[in-house]
Enzyme design. Structure first.
Site, mmCIF file in Angstrom:
data_model
loop_
_atom_site.group_PDB
_atom_site.id
_atom_site.type_symbol
_atom_site.label_atom_id
_atom_site.label_comp_id
_atom_site.label_asym_id
_atom_site.label_seq_id
_atom_site.Cartn_x
_atom_site.Cartn_y
_atom_site.Cartn_z
ATOM 1 C CE1 TYR A 83 36.357 74.780 68.812
ATOM 2 C CE2 TYR A 83 37.901 73.731 70.321
ATOM 3 C CZ TYR A 83 37.213 74.852 69.897
ATOM 4 O OH TYR A 83 37.390 76.055 70.544
ATOM 5 C CD GLU A 124 36.520 79.284 75.859
ATOM 6 O OE1 GLU A 124 36.528 78.818 77.022
ATOM 7 O OE2 GLU A 124 36.940 78.645 74.879
ATOM 8 C CD1 TRP A 135 35.877 72.445 73.667
ATOM 9 C CD2 TRP A 135 34.722 74.239 74.344
ATOM 10 N NE1 TRP A 135 35.507 73.158 72.546
ATOM 11 C CE2 TRP A 135 34.800 74.257 72.929
ATOM 12 C CE3 TRP A 135 34.035 75.261 74.989
ATOM 13 C CZ2 TRP A 135 34.217 75.270 72.160
ATOM 14 C CZ3 TRP A 135 33.455 76.271 74.221
ATOM 15 C CH2 TRP A 135 33.551 76.268 72.830
#
Length: 209
Positions: free
Chosen positions: A34, A56, A64
């Site tokens: 990522y 988000e 996350w």
């Protein structure tokens, strides 16, 4: 081939190839891909920008890693974050999504995505594109990356989005969005991707209305 060894700093760790990456990559194996393939690279596509703002907002109070592991499920559930389609969601869709074990089943956040899809349509009508709007808040590269969770730009953008009726877009959420979408280069000093992100930002043509 021998793997090159690097001396990690408090802000970097050695990646799978031995080269330094931002230290947060070490939190989960999937973070390296990522980080290397997406994080901090400038984006001008409205759908990707909307997706990231939504993800988000879902991350608020969570990790996350949780959101990233469910990202494909989120995309399927929310029509790949095509905000024109999501804006048409109704209470039946909310109830359907609350039963979807593949996503984060939080009514407030689900309803916020639908609300924000409608607000995104209004913003595009007023500003030309979501990209043209968000890139007005581009920030300079900080001297000390990854030392703050907000910035003057994220505070300003959050305040303006809220004024326009968006939800779950606090300054911290917006700053994380800005970091990921390349509106600021917050790669750690010494990270092998810092210069790549900087070059991509230099080559990037900022969208205009």
């Amino acid at each position: 081939m021998r793997t090159k060894r690097v001396r990690a700093t408090s802000k970097t760790v050695a990646g799978p190839d031995g080269e330094p990456r931002c230290a947060w990559c070490n939190s989960a194996p999937e973070f390296f891909d990522y980080h290397d393939q997406e994080w901090g690279y400038p984006v001008a596509d409205d759908q990707r920008l909307f997706e990231k703002l939504c993800l988000e907002s879902f991350q608020s109070g969570l990790s996350w890693r949780t959101i990233l592991s469910k990202r494909e499920n989120f995309r399927k559930a929310f029509k790949h974050f095509d905000f024109k389609q999501v804006a048409e969601f109704d209470e039946a869709d909310v109830n359907r999504l609350l039963q979807d074990e593949g996503i984060v089943r939080h009514r407030g956040k689900i309803e916020a995505v639908i609300n924000n899809a409608r607000r995104a349509q209004e913003l595009v009508a007023a500003e030309g594109s979501l990209a043209a709007y968000v890139w007005r808040f581009e920030a300079d590269t900080p001297e000390n990356p990854q030392t703050a969770s907000t910035s003057p730009e994220s505070i300003a953008m959050s305040k303006d989005l809220k004024k326009r009726g968006w939800k779950f877009v606090g300054p911290t959420t917006v700053f994380a969005f800005m970091q990921a979408m390349g509106l600021v280069n917050d790669h750690a000093v010494g990270c092998i991707m810092r210069e790549k992100a900087a070059q991509l930002r230099r080559d990037f043509t900022k969208p205009v209305s």
